[in-house]
Design a protein around this motif. Structure first.
Motif, PDB file in Angstrom:
ATOM      1  N   PRO A  76       0.477  -1.305  -0.119  1.00 42.21           N
ATOM      2  CA  PRO A  76       0.214  -0.199   0.192  1.00 42.21           C
ATOM      3  C   PRO A  76       0.576   1.316  -0.108  1.00 42.21           C
ATOM      4  O   PRO A  76       0.248   2.102  -1.130  1.00 42.21           O
ATOM      5  CB  PRO A  76      -0.974  -0.221   1.537  1.00 42.21           C
ATOM      6  N   VAL A  77       2.127   1.853   0.998  1.00 47.84           N
ATOM      7  CA  VAL A  77       2.443   2.445   0.998  1.00 47.84           C
ATOM      8  C   VAL A  77       3.582   3.288  -0.526  1.00 47.84           C
ATOM      9  O   VAL A  77       3.087   4.314  -1.241  1.00 47.84           O
ATOM     10  CB  VAL A  77       3.647   2.390   1.480  1.00 47.84           C
ATOM     11  N   CYS A  78       3.681   2.134  -0.805  1.00 49.21           N
ATOM     12  CA  CYS A  78       4.798   2.280  -2.469  1.00 49.21           C
ATOM     13  C   CYS A  78       3.593   2.576  -3.644  1.00 49.21           C
ATOM     14  O   CYS A  78       3.941   3.654  -4.166  1.00 49.21           O
ATOM     15  CB  CYS A  78       5.227   1.037  -2.878  1.00 49.21           C
ATOM     16  N   THR A  79       2.367   1.795  -3.047  1.00 52.05           N
ATOM     17  CA  THR A  79       1.633   2.824  -4.024  1.00 52.05           C
ATOM     18  C   THR A  79       1.516   3.420  -3.924  1.00 52.05           C
ATOM     19  O   THR A  79       0.881   5.196  -4.970  1.00 52.05           O
ATOM     20  CB  THR A  79       0.081   1.219  -3.489  1.00 52.05           C
ATOM     21  N   ASP A  80       0.691   4.734  -3.060  1.00 51.98           N
ATOM     22  CA  ASP A  80       0.655   5.723  -2.782  1.00 51.98           C
ATOM     23  C   ASP A  80       1.867   6.470  -3.336  1.00 51.98           C
ATOM     24  O   ASP A  80       1.469   7.285  -4.009  1.00 51.98           O
ATOM     25  CB  ASP A  80       0.710   6.484  -1.314  1.00 51.98           C
ATOM     26  N   GLN A  81       2.847   6.137  -2.983  1.00 53.67           N
ATOM     27  CA  GLN A  81       4.385   6.747  -3.010  1.00 53.67           C
ATOM     28  C   GLN A  81       4.255   7.447  -4.863  1.00 53.67           C
ATOM     29  O   GLN A  81       4.597   8.234  -5.499  1.00 53.67           O
ATOM     30  CB  GLN A  81       5.658   6.377  -2.578  1.00 53.67           C
ATOM     31  N   LEU A  82       4.209   5.988  -5.229  1.00 45.04           N
ATOM     32  CA  LEU A  82       4.388   5.794  -6.648  1.00 45.04           C
ATOM     33  C   LEU A  82       3.247   6.646  -7.340  1.00 45.04           C
ATOM     34  O   LEU A  82       3.180   7.273  -8.583  1.00 45.04           O
ATOM     35  CB  LEU A  82       5.063   4.591  -7.187  1.00 45.04           C
ATOM     36  N   GLY A  83       2.316   6.631  -6.856  1.00 43.13           N
ATOM     37  CA  GLY A  83       1.175   6.817  -7.925  1.00 43.13           C
ATOM     38  C   GLY A  83       1.358   8.681  -7.306  1.00 43.13           C
ATOM     39  O   GLY A  83       0.428   9.380  -9.033  1.00 43.13           O
ATOM     40  N   LEU A  84       1.728   8.856  -6.803  1.00 43.96           N
ATOM     41  CA  LEU A  84       2.140  10.442  -6.314  1.00 43.96           C
ATOM     42  C   LEU A  84       3.703  11.180  -7.171  1.00 43.96           C
ATOM     43  O   LEU A  84       2.448  12.229  -7.697  1.00 43.96           O
ATOM     44  CB  LEU A  84       2.888  11.008  -5.060  1.00 43.96           C
ATOM     45  N   TYR A  85       4.105   9.687  -7.559  1.00 46.81           N
ATOM     46  CA  TYR A  85       5.045  10.875  -8.465  1.00 46.81           C
ATOM     47  C   TYR A  85       4.363  10.872  -9.949  1.00 46.81           C
ATOM     48  O   TYR A  85       5.071  11.068 -10.539  1.00 46.81           O
ATOM     49  CB  TYR A  85       6.300   9.119  -8.446  1.00 46.81           C
ATOM     50  N   ALA A  86       3.606  10.096  -9.651  1.00 50.60           N
ATOM     51  CA  ALA A  86       3.053   9.881 -11.737  1.00 50.60           C
ATOM     52  C   ALA A  86       1.947  10.592 -11.485  1.00 50.60           C
ATOM     53  O   ALA A  86       2.576  11.626 -13.255  1.00 50.60           O
ATOM     54  CB  ALA A  86       1.980   8.359 -11.604  1.00 50.60           C
ATOM     55  N   GLN A  87       1.904  11.274 -10.642  1.00 51.93           N
ATOM     56  CA  GLN A  87       1.000  13.269 -10.624  1.00 51.93           C
ATOM     57  C   GLN A  87       1.150  13.524 -10.462  1.00 51.93           C
ATOM     58  O   GLN A  87       1.618  14.840 -11.307  1.00 51.93           O
ATOM     59  CB  GLN A  87       0.098  12.586  -9.402  1.00 51.93           C
ATOM     60  N   VAL A  88       2.887  13.992 -10.066  1.00 49.40           N
ATOM     61  CA  VAL A  88       3.626  14.837 -10.169  1.00 49.40           C
ATOM     62  C   VAL A  88       4.288  15.056 -11.445  1.00 49.40           C
ATOM     63  O   VAL A  88       4.735  16.012 -11.279  1.00 49.40           O
ATOM     64  CB  VAL A  88       4.681  14.966  -8.645  1.00 49.40           C
ATOM     65  N   MET A  89       4.339  14.290 -12.289  1.00 51.47           N
ATOM     66  CA  MET A  89       5.300  14.145 -13.152  1.00 51.47           C
ATOM     67  C   MET A  89       5.731  15.052 -14.196  1.00 51.47           C
ATOM     68  O   MET A  89       6.520  15.804 -13.822  1.00 51.47           O
ATOM     69  CB  MET A  89       5.239  12.758 -14.325  1.00 51.47           C
ATOM     70  N   SER A  90       4.711  16.170 -14.399  1.00 55.93           N
ATOM     71  CA  SER A  90       4.213  17.542 -14.314  1.00 55.93           C
ATOM     72  C   SER A  90       5.473  18.110 -14.427  1.00 55.93           C
ATOM     73  O   SER A  90       5.729  19.109 -15.020  1.00 55.93           O
ATOM     74  CB  SER A  90       3.019  18.604 -15.095  1.00 55.93           C
ATOM     75  N   GLU A  91       5.567  18.418 -13.106  1.00 57.86           N
ATOM     76  CA  GLU A  91       6.557  19.110 -12.361  1.00 57.86           C
ATOM     77  C   GLU A  91       7.866  18.191 -12.184  1.00 57.86           C
ATOM     78  O   GLU A  91       8.775  19.236 -12.821  1.00 57.86           O
ATOM     79  CB  GLU A  91       5.932  18.848 -10.761  1.00 57.86           C
ATOM     80  N   PHE A  92       8.031  17.247 -12.264  1.00 57.06           N
ATOM     81  CA  PHE A  92       9.592  16.811 -12.603  1.00 57.06           C
ATOM     82  C   PHE A  92      10.022  16.632 -13.973  1.00 57.06           C
ATOM     83  O   PHE A  92      11.089  17.346 -14.293  1.00 57.06           O
ATOM     84  CB  PHE A  92       9.344  15.153 -12.711  1.00 57.06           C
ATOM     85  N   LYS A  93       9.005  16.470 -14.893  1.00 54.76           N
ATOM     86  CA  LYS A  93       9.883  17.287 -16.292  1.00 54.76           C
ATOM     87  C   LYS A  93       9.847  18.805 -16.565  1.00 54.76           C
ATOM     88  O   LYS A  93      10.326  19.029 -18.128  1.00 54.76           O
ATOM     89  CB  LYS A  93       8.309  17.173 -17.451  1.00 54.76           C
ATOM     90  N   LYS A  94       9.180  19.747 -15.677  1.00 62.36           N
ATOM     91  CA  LYS A  94       9.798  20.904 -15.872  1.00 62.36           C
ATOM     92  C   LYS A  94      11.792  20.661 -15.980  1.00 62.36           C
ATOM     93  O   LYS A  94      12.006  21.908 -16.190  1.00 62.36           O
ATOM     94  CB  LYS A  94       9.160  21.705 -14.021  1.00 62.36           C
ATOM     95  N   PHE A  95      11.946  19.795 -14.575  1.00 60.88           N
ATOM     96  CA  PHE A  95      13.137  19.668 -14.512  1.00 60.88           C
ATOM     97  C   PHE A  95      14.155  19.155 -15.350  1.00 60.88           C
ATOM     98  O   PHE A  95      15.351  19.097 -15.327  1.00 60.88           O
ATOM     99  CB  PHE A  95      14.248  19.227 -13.070  1.00 60.88           C
ATOM    100  N   ASN A  96      13.441  18.913 -16.355  1.00 57.63           N
ATOM    101  CA  ASN A  96      13.317  17.959 -17.511  1.00 57.63           C
ATOM    102  C   ASN A  96      13.922  16.671 -16.869  1.00 57.63           C
ATOM    103  O   ASN A  96      15.117  15.597 -17.046  1.00 57.63           O
ATOM    104  CB  ASN A  96      14.773  18.318 -18.696  1.00 57.63           C
TER     105      ASN A  96
END
Lengths: 189, 161
Positions: free
Chosen positions: B52-72
């Motif tokens: 369950p925790v991984c699911t939250d963590q990785l799902g969150l990263y998927a959703q924050v991807m547009s922010e990560f992409k701002k840093f390429n």
């Protein structure tokens, strides 16, 4: 290295932009980052209601969107619906109705009946939701949460500091009362 | 920030050269760290698909991807699960970044980063932000069962300048 733990702090202060219930100058401010389709948020909803009743005018409650759309396909629809109702002055009735009817999430016809009852412009809500008219605001809520240490839902902040305890009535009321007597920030050690 | 407990593995720290590796990202494709030289990389080691925790963590990263992409930035998830588990997990959670399989020899890459929990045979929940030259600029070991979130990663990416 000292073995201390400081809970994350709210990076976007509570302000006029927020959906807020209760007195603006209340000594206790509870902020929830929530997802309308999240079952844990659904479970926390009556807890928050009970806390509001218990603390009355000493409490200000703020709700911010944190839709986790890849696990909850209707979460964004729901957030948009609440924001669209907000544009017509009915955020809290819609917020409450969404949590009280989580099992009907995404059933637009079901919600239309309630929107009509609230005398809302149903067509306008439908258009705004379809156009994701409030996506910028929802994203701003979401990113403010990410930057404040919101990792899942529901996440609560009490007077600007993340509440890491259980989302239960007794422990939350205790934490709120402690926070109201702590005018300045004090790191938990 | 919670301090790692004494029993935790010592993860590689800021300033260290990020060890190169090649791991499978699909049954017939591999990913090497050196492929990403020239842009920041976020390595997210995690214990197991489906928990369950991984699911939250990785799902969150998927959703924050547009922010990560701002840093390429490229985000890579790594656990000891097999590639077929990764594929099913990634599809189920709609993840939008590769999950690499540190499966054989088990945990070899996790061990290079000091992010292997030998007692349970899983990767630790450890995060690394690597700069475009392949140097670790930030690392963080999360306590068991705690989702470290995305804020630390975003701050580290901002600090890369």
């Amino acid at each position: 290295m000292p073995k201390t733990y400081t809970p994350p702090r709210l990076t976007l202060p509570v302000g006029d932009r927020d959906h807020s219930e209760g007195a603006p100058d209340a000594s206790m401010v509870l902020v929830e980052y929530g997802d309308y389709q999240c079952p844990y948020c659904g479970a926390a909803y009556p807890v928050v209601k009970r806390i509001e009743k218990e603390l009355g005018s000493d409490l200000r409650f703020v709700f911010r969107n944190f839709p986790l759309t890849n696990s909850h396909p209707q979460a964004e629809w729901a957030a948009e619906t609440a924001e669209a109702a907000s544009a017509q002055g009915k955020f809290w009735p819609m917020h409450d109705f969404l949590y009280e009817n989580q099992r009907f999430m995404g059933d637009a016809a079901y919600f239309t009946v309630y929107e009509t009852k609230l005398k809302l412009d149903v067509t306008r809500i439908g258009q705004e939701v379809a156009q994701r008219a409030y996506s910028a605001r929802i994203q701003e809520d979401f990113m403010s949460g990410v930057r404040s240490g919101v990792n899942g839902t529901p996440t609560f902040f009490i007077n600007g500091i993340r509440y890491d305890g259980a989302p239960e009535f007794g422990s939350m009321v205790s934490a709120l009362k402690v926070a109201s007597k702590t005018p300045r920030r004090r790191a938990r050690t | 920030m919670p301090r790692a407990e004494a029993t935790k593995p010592p993860i590689l720290k800021a300033g260290a050269k990020a060890p190169d590796f090649t791991l499978k990202s699909t049954p017939d494709q591999s990913v090497s760290l050196r492929d990403f030289l020239g842009r920041p990389v976020v390595l997210a080691f995690y214990p197991a698909d489906w928990s369950p925790v991984c699911t939250d963590q990785l799902g969150l990263y998927a959703q924050v991807m547009s922010e990560f992409k701002k840093f390429n930035a490229e985000v890579l998830g790594i656990s000891v699960d097999g590639i077929w588990s990764h594929l099913a997990f990634s599809n189920d959670r709609k993840l939008n970044f590769p999950l690499l399989s540190d499966f054989e020899p088990k945990g070899a890459v996790s061990k290079m980063y000091g992010a292997f929990e030998a007692a349970v045979g899983e990767s630790a929940r450890a995060l690394f932000v690597i700069d475009k030259k392949g140097v670790i600029r930030w690392s963080y070991l999360s306590p068991d069962g705690v989702n470290p979130g995305a804020d630390g990663i975003l701050s580290a990416l901002e600090d890369l300048g």
